[in-house]
Scaffold this active site. Structure first.
Site, PDB file in Angstrom:
ATOM      1  N   CYS A  86       0.941  -1.375  -0.192  1.00 19.66           N
ATOM      2  CA  CYS A  86      -0.001   0.063   0.036  1.00 19.66           C
ATOM      3  C   CYS A  86       0.873   1.163   0.064  1.00 19.66           C
ATOM      4  O   CYS A  86       1.897   0.995   0.692  1.00 19.66           O
ATOM      5  CB  CYS A  86      -0.834  -0.085   1.036  1.00 19.66           C
ATOM      6  N   HIS A 127      -9.328  -4.038  -1.869  1.00 15.48           N
ATOM      7  CA  HIS A 127      -8.276  -3.349  -1.031  1.00 15.48           C
ATOM      8  C   HIS A 127      -8.792  -1.637  -0.680  1.00 15.48           C
ATOM      9  O   HIS A 127      -8.566  -1.134   0.257  1.00 15.48           O
ATOM     10  CB  HIS A 127      -6.816  -3.322  -1.590  1.00 15.48           C
ATOM     11  N   GLU A 128      -9.194  -1.113  -1.860  1.00 13.20           N
ATOM     12  CA  GLU A 128      -9.556   0.243  -1.827  1.00 13.20           C
ATOM     13  C   GLU A 128     -10.715   0.540  -1.038  1.00 13.20           C
ATOM     14  O   GLU A 128     -11.024   1.565  -0.321  1.00 13.20           O
ATOM     15  CB  GLU A 128      -9.830   0.967  -3.158  1.00 13.20           C
TER      16      GLU A 128
HETATM   17 ZN   LIG Z   1      -3.801   0.705   0.388  1.00 19.23          ZN
END
Ligand SMILES: [Zn+2]
Length: 137
Positions: A86, A127-128
């Site tokens: 990330c 993930h987002e």
């Molecule tokens: Zn991230």
């Protein structure tokens, strides 16, 4: 406009508020910032540029897409283990993702959309969306 990436984990762990039509400008900033980090970044959430609104930008290979208020409405039963990095965090971490998801969201015209994604794209979106919930990998 390209924005600075936020790395404050306390801020990133706050749940983002629902986006409105006024947040289309935020979505554009996210797309610009994603383009500026083309190498090593495949997706961003608005809180990563300091705006706690449910807006994400995702790289689809040859194009980028912005989603306002993305929500997973259906997903495959099967999940798989993977590791992710990330831009806001150091290193990679283990996580689990669904193989296939169906997402409803608003597009850059704030029009309602629904689409299915699988594989790596589905992984990025999950993930987002987690970022919007204040969840970090
Ligand atoms: Zn991230």
């Amino acid at each position: 406009m390209v924005k600075e990436i936020v790395r404050d984990e306390f801020f990133l762990q706050q749940k983002s508020a629902k986006a409105t039509k006024d947040d289309i400008a935020v979505a554009q900033d996210l797309l610009d910032t994603l383009a500026a980090h083309r190498e090593g970044c495949v997706g961003l959430a608005a809180n990563m540029i300091g705006v706690a609104k449910c807006v994400i930008a995702v790289n689809l290979g040859d194009t980028d897409i912005a989603m306002l208020n993305p929500e997973i409405v259906k997903h495959s039963a099967k999940r798989y283990k993977t590791t992710e990095g990330c831009l806001s965090l150091v290193g990679e971490r283990e996580t689990e993702r669904f193989e296939t998801i169906e997402v409803k969201y608003r597009d850059m015209n704030f029009a309602k959309q629904k689409a299915k994604f699988s594989g790596f794209t589905a992984q990025i979106i999950q993930h987002e969306i987690d970022h919007c919930q204040g969840i970090l990998i």
